[in-house]
Design a protein around this motif. Structure first.
Motif, PDB file in Angstrom:
ATOM      1  N   GLY A 137       0.801  -1.227   0.000  1.00 32.57           N
ATOM      2  CA  GLY A 137       0.000   0.000   0.000  1.00 32.57           C
ATOM      3  C   GLY A 137       0.832   1.274   0.000  1.00 32.57           C
ATOM      4  N   THR A 138       1.964   1.233   0.703  1.00 28.90           N
ATOM      5  CA  THR A 138       2.780   2.455   0.781  1.00 28.90           C
ATOM      6  C   THR A 138       3.487   2.721  -0.548  1.00 28.90           C
ATOM      7  OG1 THR A 138       4.774   1.313   1.546  1.00 28.90           O
ATOM      8  CG2 THR A 138       3.230   2.067   3.244  1.00 28.90           C
ATOM      9  N   GLN A 139       3.576   1.704  -1.398  1.00 32.79           N
ATOM     10  CA  GLN A 139       4.242   1.870  -2.693  1.00 32.79           C
ATOM     11  C   GLN A 139       3.233   2.109  -3.813  1.00 32.79           C
ATOM     12  OE1 GLN A 139       7.777   1.902  -2.442  1.00 32.79           O
ATOM     13  NE2 GLN A 139       6.973   1.920  -0.346  1.00 32.79           N
ATOM     14  N   ARG A 140       2.086   1.453  -3.734  1.00 31.96           N
ATOM     15  CA  ARG A 140       1.132   1.588  -4.838  1.00 31.96           C
ATOM     16  C   ARG A 140       0.213   2.799  -4.685  1.00 31.96           C
ATOM     17  NH1 ARG A 140       1.309  -4.035  -4.360  1.00 31.96           N
ATOM     18  NH2 ARG A 140       2.246  -5.056  -6.181  1.00 31.96           N
ATOM     19  N   LEU A 141      -0.227   3.089  -3.461  1.00 34.46           N
ATOM     20  CA  LEU A 141      -1.161   4.220  -3.334  1.00 34.46           C
ATOM     21  C   LEU A 141      -0.538   5.540  -3.792  1.00 34.46           C
ATOM     22  CD1 LEU A 141      -4.103   4.898  -2.618  1.00 34.46           C
ATOM     23  CD2 LEU A 141      -3.332   5.502  -0.320  1.00 34.46           C
ATOM     24  N   PRO A 142       0.721   5.835  -3.455  1.00 38.23           N
ATOM     25  CA  PRO A 142       1.310   7.087  -3.962  1.00 38.23           C
ATOM     26  C   PRO A 142       1.353   7.120  -5.492  1.00 38.23           C
ATOM     27  CG  PRO A 142       2.728   6.117  -2.283  1.00 38.23           C
ATOM     28  CD  PRO A 142       1.656   5.119  -2.578  1.00 38.23           C
ATOM     29  N   ARG A 143       1.540   5.965  -6.109  1.00 38.64           N
ATOM     30  CA  ARG A 143       1.567   5.926  -7.575  1.00 38.64           C
ATOM     31  C   ARG A 143       0.177   6.142  -8.155  1.00 38.64           C
ATOM     32  NH1 ARG A 143       6.066   2.970  -6.167  1.00 38.64           N
ATOM     33  NH2 ARG A 143       7.734   2.966  -7.720  1.00 38.64           N
ATOM     34  N   ALA A 145      -2.634   7.534  -6.436  1.00 45.01           N
ATOM     35  CA  ALA A 145      -3.413   8.685  -5.972  1.00 45.01           C
ATOM     36  C   ALA A 145      -2.559   9.937  -5.802  1.00 45.01           C
ATOM     37  CB  ALA A 145      -4.085   8.350  -4.639  1.00 45.01           C
ATOM     38  N   GLY A 146      -1.259   9.807  -5.999  1.00 42.09           N
ATOM     39  CA  GLY A 146      -0.380  10.946  -5.767  1.00 42.09           C
ATOM     40  C   GLY A 146       0.248  10.839  -4.388  1.00 42.09           C
ATOM     41  N   VAL A 147       1.458  11.359  -4.284  1.00 42.15           N
ATOM     42  CA  VAL A 147       2.240  11.188  -3.063  1.00 42.15           C
ATOM     43  C   VAL A 147       1.553  11.834  -1.859  1.00 42.15           C
ATOM     44  CG1 VAL A 147       4.414  11.830  -1.937  1.00 42.15           C
ATOM     45  CG2 VAL A 147       4.429  10.958  -4.281  1.00 42.15           C
ATOM     46  N   GLU A 148       1.050  13.061  -2.045  1.00 41.46           N
ATOM     47  CA  GLU A 148       0.528  13.782  -0.873  1.00 41.46           C
ATOM     48  C   GLU A 148      -0.751  13.161  -0.340  1.00 41.46           C
ATOM     49  OE1 GLU A 148       0.433  17.995  -1.360  1.00 41.46           O
ATOM     50  OE2 GLU A 148       2.455  18.054  -2.190  1.00 41.46           O
ATOM     51  N   ILE A 149      -1.638  12.833  -1.263  1.00 40.37           N
ATOM     52  CA  ILE A 149      -2.893  12.219  -0.827  1.00 40.37           C
ATOM     53  C   ILE A 149      -2.608  10.889  -0.138  1.00 40.37           C
ATOM     54  CG2 ILE A 149      -4.959  11.077  -1.729  1.00 40.37           C
ATOM     55  CD1 ILE A 149      -4.869  13.465  -3.843  1.00 40.37           C
ATOM     56  N   ALA A 150      -1.723  10.106  -0.747  1.00 39.05           N
ATOM     57  CA  ALA A 150      -1.387   8.802  -0.170  1.00 39.05           C
ATOM     58  C   ALA A 150      -0.779   8.987   1.213  1.00 39.05           C
ATOM     59  CB  ALA A 150      -0.419   8.061  -1.083  1.00 39.05           C
ATOM     60  N   LEU A 151       0.140   9.915   1.331  1.00 35.20           N
ATOM     61  CA  LEU A 151       0.794  10.110   2.625  1.00 35.20           C
ATOM     62  C   LEU A 151      -0.231  10.517   3.693  1.00 35.20           C
ATOM     63  CD1 LEU A 151       3.797  10.147   3.824  1.00 35.20           C
ATOM     64  CD2 LEU A 151       3.359  12.581   4.004  1.00 35.20           C
ATOM     65  N   ALA A 261       8.325   4.878   4.535  1.00 36.72           N
ATOM     66  CA  ALA A 261       7.943   3.931   3.485  1.00 36.72           C
ATOM     67  C   ALA A 261       7.440   4.667   2.243  1.00 36.72           C
ATOM     68  CB  ALA A 261       6.883   2.967   4.011  1.00 36.72           C
ATOM     69  N   VAL A 262       6.625   5.714   2.443  1.00 29.32           N
ATOM     70  CA  VAL A 262       6.121   6.461   1.276  1.00 29.32           C
ATOM     71  C   VAL A 262       7.287   7.185   0.589  1.00 29.32           C
ATOM     72  CG1 VAL A 262       4.588   8.305   0.499  1.00 29.32           C
ATOM     73  CG2 VAL A 262       3.808   6.705   2.250  1.00 29.32           C
ATOM     74  N   ALA A 263       8.206   7.707   1.403  1.00 30.06           N
ATOM     75  CA  ALA A 263       9.369   8.377   0.805  1.00 30.06           C
ATOM     76  C   ALA A 263      10.151   7.388  -0.051  1.00 30.06           C
ATOM     77  CB  ALA A 263      10.258   8.965   1.902  1.00 30.06           C
ATOM     78  N   ALA A 264      10.220   6.142   0.413  1.00 26.73           N
ATOM     79  CA  ALA A 264      10.953   5.127  -0.349  1.00 26.73           C
ATOM     80  C   ALA A 264      10.291   4.876  -1.703  1.00 26.73           C
ATOM     81  CB  ALA A 264      11.044   3.833   0.450  1.00 26.73           C
ATOM     82  N   ALA A 265       8.982   5.084  -1.775  1.00 26.45           N
ATOM     83  CA  ALA A 265       8.296   4.905  -3.065  1.00 26.45           C
ATOM     84  C   ALA A 265       8.836   5.909  -4.082  1.00 26.45           C
ATOM     85  CB  ALA A 265       6.787   5.072  -2.890  1.00 26.45           C
ATOM     86  N   VAL A 266       9.226   7.093  -3.589  1.00 23.52           N
ATOM     87  CA  VAL A 266       9.728   8.135  -4.491  1.00 23.52           C
ATOM     88  C   VAL A 266      11.220   7.950  -4.769  1.00 23.52           C
ATOM     89  CG1 VAL A 266      10.053  10.633  -4.774  1.00 23.52           C
ATOM     90  CG2 VAL A 266       8.006   9.754  -3.623  1.00 23.52           C
ATOM     91  N   THR A 267      11.967   7.586  -3.719  1.00 26.27           N
ATOM     92  CA  THR A 267      13.430   7.620  -3.865  1.00 26.27           C
ATOM     93  C   THR A 267      14.035   6.291  -4.334  1.00 26.27           C
ATOM     94  OG1 THR A 267      13.660   7.080  -1.527  1.00 26.27           O
ATOM     95  CG2 THR A 267      13.706   9.414  -2.098  1.00 26.27           C
ATOM     96  N   SER A 268      13.327   5.191  -4.182  1.00 22.67           N
ATOM     97  CA  SER A 268      13.935   3.900  -4.548  1.00 22.67           C
ATOM     98  C   SER A 268      14.087   3.787  -6.061  1.00 22.67           C
ATOM     99  CB  SER A 268      13.073   2.745  -4.047  1.00 22.67           C
ATOM    100  OG  SER A 268      12.980   2.801  -2.658  1.00 22.67           O
ATOM    101  N   LYS A 269      15.125   3.057  -6.459  1.00 21.85           N
ATOM    102  CA  LYS A 269      15.368   2.903  -7.890  1.00 21.85           C
ATOM    103  C   LYS A 269      14.322   1.996  -8.519  1.00 21.85           C
ATOM    104  CE  LYS A 269      20.339   3.649  -7.883  1.00 21.85           C
ATOM    105  NZ  LYS A 269      20.567   3.307  -6.438  1.00 21.85           N
ATOM    106  N   THR A 270      13.917   0.978  -7.778  1.00 17.89           N
ATOM    107  CA  THR A 270      12.922   0.067  -8.344  1.00 17.89           C
ATOM    108  C   THR A 270      11.750  -0.060  -7.382  1.00 17.89           C
ATOM    109  OG1 THR A 270      13.844  -1.851  -7.226  1.00 17.89           O
ATOM    110  CG2 THR A 270      14.760  -1.316  -9.402  1.00 17.89           C
ATOM    111  N   PHE A 271      10.644  -0.558  -7.918  1.00 18.66           N
ATOM    112  CA  PHE A 271       9.456  -0.798  -7.104  1.00 18.66           C
ATOM    113  C   PHE A 271       9.782  -1.778  -5.982  1.00 18.66           C
ATOM    114  CE2 PHE A 271       5.619  -3.168  -6.075  1.00 18.66           C
ATOM    115  CZ  PHE A 271       4.722  -2.146  -5.830  1.00 18.66           C
TER     116      PHE A 271
END
Ligand code: NAD
Length: 721
Positions: A137-143, A145-151, A261-271
């Motif tokens: 959820g922390t990886q897919r919801l930001p993708r 719904a957008g990072v802010e809404i997901a967070l 975890a949500v930050a990792a969705a943005v900064t990680s190289k892969t899913f």
């Protein structure tokens, strides 16, 4: 009956989840869904798959009864299932109605498309159990719904209607998130992938029609994991989020871990790299005492409404009208509870003046709510109209339940219950709000003891959530079941207690207060004791609490005990405090001094002198007691009495005691209640400390003798819960 079904509609397979009440994703349901996906993929006559729940729930998420059991990880686990759906060669469409929460939303995010009813309730509430969404959820919801809404959703755990999320561009985040959303809004980022369509009318028909479109238009499968996850000012945004959340999270580690975890969705190289951060965070949180405490509270609240020898289907007595005797502090608050729930309630007093005063207090309470914007003026009048004053028992005789809240005096209670027995209709429930008197004796004043029960509200009765339901020796099962249900109607948390002096909560607090007083004898001051235990997390230390409740209340009880047990040691300092008229806030002085219009407690040299003088007289050489010892002695005093209460069957289960303390005594939620706290410390260590306390100078060795149940569990390496 199977928890899922597979049906074919034209060229679409419909996998329907049917695992009441909330389609929890237990092992059997996970297997059923995976089998359905495999079957559809293997069938050349199928082009698309719809995954649907019931009207009340798509899915409420993981089956939390599986937490910490092998079933949770048993294959297919949630990750395997979501991965399989995501990789399905044929489009999978989630059709969402009702609750779509936690693992349920994560499952939906694994589908290629999502259609929903406008009022579907969307949330990732794991943070409320001290966790983070662990199913991607922390990886897919930001993708999606957008990072802010997901967070916002993940950190607050709050529920958002699907309609609102379908217009993500305009979304205002839920409470905690609002701050985040407003200040660092990024208008150029317009997420659109959470819901593909909001369906009006029948969900399944809408989903089938949507599936037809996807197939006809040969739409590419949208895999959320492949969507980009970016934020134009990621570093500043997450920094800001961390600063804001740190202050709000208090002792709970989960909200900050959610941000990581949500930050990792943005900064990680892969899913998958981001997913690994999520997994590590989840496993870390699952092992924290704070999460254990929150899950304990969650299950404990559900457990306490169950009474082993009272079947769930016990027929209830209808409660359409109520009456309250006594319009004082408690009676007024109790009447408000009924009015708030829309139940007409008559309030009976001994005299016109007291009645008028009581109703005036009720009205002012409601007026304050109106001032704070919590109630409309119309609702105020509607509620007042439900509260009818009377001086005449004949006016209340037809009430389905009557709750007595007159003076705490057995003779007064006797007169009231004899009158109730003579006037109330047959079958009416006769309840008493007594805090300390014997409910069985009160029942004996009537010829219908089976209809008598204790309903021990906490002050202020219209606010405090706890209700101790005191089961008398003769209380009928349907009376008990009815009161438990009524508690829910008036939004209280009912905990059953047997009859004893003080019931569960006050009997234990008696021990805690006695220990607090003993520490004054030995060398501590009230402010030191209060500060230590408040720092540990109690909402209010014992001396501030006593000043609020009125020191004269416990003094009266002590005097009764002195009369009954002349050999009993005296609480000299506390008695002298009352003899000096220091009753607490109501007399502007008690353990502390108070200033007009100011509720702060100021340490008072006069009190210190009283304490020091007594020590001299008694020949006590004071010693410094450190904060850790203060906390242990206060909390273990609760635990030892709790163990006795459990052993005597006064409480049905250890978690009931914890629910009493979390909901009625300001016990810190992150510690889960006294009994869970003792379990987490380890009962062996707790019992050992008690034996050490017993040997200290000035100690009451008998007091610190570990209760037999505690000693037994400690020796066996077991726990209360
Ligand atoms: P209170 O003194 O504020 O109110 C008692 C009211 O009962 C008064 O208004 C009085 O006029 C009325 N009354 C007295 N005798 C009566 C009679 N014969 N018929 C009708 N009315 C009569 O007291 P309270 O604090 O509201 O406590 C009421 C009960 O609730 C007590 O049994 C008390 O132990 C219990 N209780 C109190 C608290 C608390 O924090 N105050 C908490 C839980 C339970």
């Amino acid at each position: 009956m199977s928890v899922s079904s597979y049906q074919i509609h034209g060229r679409t397979a419909v996998i329907a989840m049917n695992n009441p009440p909330v389609n929890a994703l237990g092992l059997e349901l996970r297997r059923g869904i995976l089998d359905g996906v495999d079957r559809a993929n293997a069938d050349a006559a199928i082009d698309a798959i719809v995954l649907i729940g019931t009207p009340s729930a798509f899915s409420g998420g993981a089956d939390i009864r599986e937490f910490n059991t092998p079933k949770m990880l048993a294959e297919p686990n949630l990750h395997t299932l979501i991965g399989a759906i995501e990789r399905s060669a044929k489009p999978v469409i989630a059709a969402i109605s009702g609750g779509c929460m936690g693992g349920g939303l994560e499952l939906a995010l694994g589908c290629h498309f999502r259609v929903a009813l406008a009022d579907a309730q969307i949330a990732l509430p794991e943070v409320k159990l001290g966790l983070l969404p662990g199913g991607g959820g922390t990886q897919r919801l930001p993708r999606a719904a957008g990072v802010e809404i997901a967070l916002n959703m993940i950190v607050s755990g709050n529920t958002v209607p699907a309609q609102q999320l379908a217009q993500t561009q305009l979304l205002r985040g839920p409470s905690m998130g609002r701050v985040l959303t407003d200040s660092l809004r990024s208008p150029q980022y317009v997420p659109d992938a959470l819901f593909d369509e909001i369906v009006a009318g029948d969900l399944q028909s809408g989903a089938l029609a949507f599936a037809g479109k996807v197939v006809a238009e040969k739409r590419p499968l949208k895999r959320v994991r492949d969507l980009p996850c970016t934020h134009p000012e990621a570093e500043a945004y997450f920094q800001f989020a961390r600063n804001t959340v740190r202050g709000m999270a208090g002792p709970f580690p989960a909200p900050l871990r959610c941000i990581d975890a949500v930050a990792a969705a943005v900064t990680s190289k892969t899913f998958d790299e981001g997913l690994a951060v999520e997994r590590a965070g989840f496993e870390h949180l699952l092992a924290t005492p704070e999460s254990r405490a929150l899950r304990h509270a969650f299950f404990g609240e559900r457990a306490c409404t169950k009474i082993p020898d009272v079947p769930e289907d016990t027929p209830l007595r209808p409660i359409r009208t109520a009456a309250v005797i006594g319009a004082g502090t408690m009676g007024g608050g109790i009447a408000m509870n009924f009015a708030n729930a829309g139940i007409p309630v008559k309030v009976l007093e001994a005299g016109a003046e007291a009645l008028e005063r009581g109703l005036g207090v009720i009205r002012r309470n409601y007026e304050n709510q109106v001032k704070k914007g919590k109630l409309t003026a119309e609702k105020l009048e509607a509620r007042m109209a439900l509260i009818q004053p009377t001086l005449d028992y004949a006016a209340i005789k037809d009430a389905d339940i009557v709750i007595e809240a007159v003076f705490e005096d057995m003779d007064v209670k006797k007169t009231v219950f004899e009158t109730l027995d003579a006037t109330m209709k047959p079958g009416a429930i006769l309840a008493t709000n007594t805090s300390t008197l014997d409910v069985d004796r009160i029942a004996s004043f009537t010829k219908r003891p089976q209809d008598v029960v204790g309903t021990h509200f906490f002050s202020p009765a219209n606010v405090m959530r706890l209700l101790e339901v005191v089961r008398g020796a003769k209380t009928a099962k349907d009376v008990l079941a009815t009161v438990m249900k009524l508690a829910k109607t008036i939004k209280k948390l009912p905990v059953v207690s047997g009859v004893c002096d003080g019931f569960i909560g006050n009997r234990m607090i008696g021990r805690y207060s006695a220990e607090a007083l003993r520490m004054l004898d030995e060398g501590a001051l009230p402010q030191q004791v209060d500060k230590a235990i408040e720092k540990w997390g109690m909402a209010m230390g014992p001396f501030r609490m006593s000043d609020l409740a009125g020191n004269d209340v416990s003094w009266l009880i002590r005097k009764r005990h002195y009369a009954e047990h002349p050999q009993m040691p005296r609480a000299v300092i506390a008695d002298r405090l009352c003899e000096a008229g220091r009753y607490g806030q109501k007399t502007s002085k008690g353990w502390y001094a108070y200033k007009p219009g100011d509720r702060s407690a100021y340490p008072d040299a006069e009190v210190e002198k009283l304490i020091v003088d007594y020590r001299k007289e008694a020949g006590i050489t004071p010693r410094r007691i450190d904060d850790a010892e203060i906390v242990e002695r206060l909390i273990y005093a609760l635990v030892n009495e709790g163990a006795r209460i459990l052993e005597e069957g006064i409480a049905l289960r250890a978690s009931d005691i914890d629910m009493v303390y979390l909901n009625g005594y300001g016990f810190p939620l992150h510690r889960g209640g006294p009994m869970l706290h003792a379990d987490m410390v380890g009962l062996f260590g707790v019992a050992r400390r008690m034996r050490e306390f017993a040997k200290q100078p000035g100690a009451d060795a008998e007091f610190w003798e570990p209760a037999p149940l505690l000693a037994k569990l400690a020796a066996e390496g077991k726990t209360f819960n």
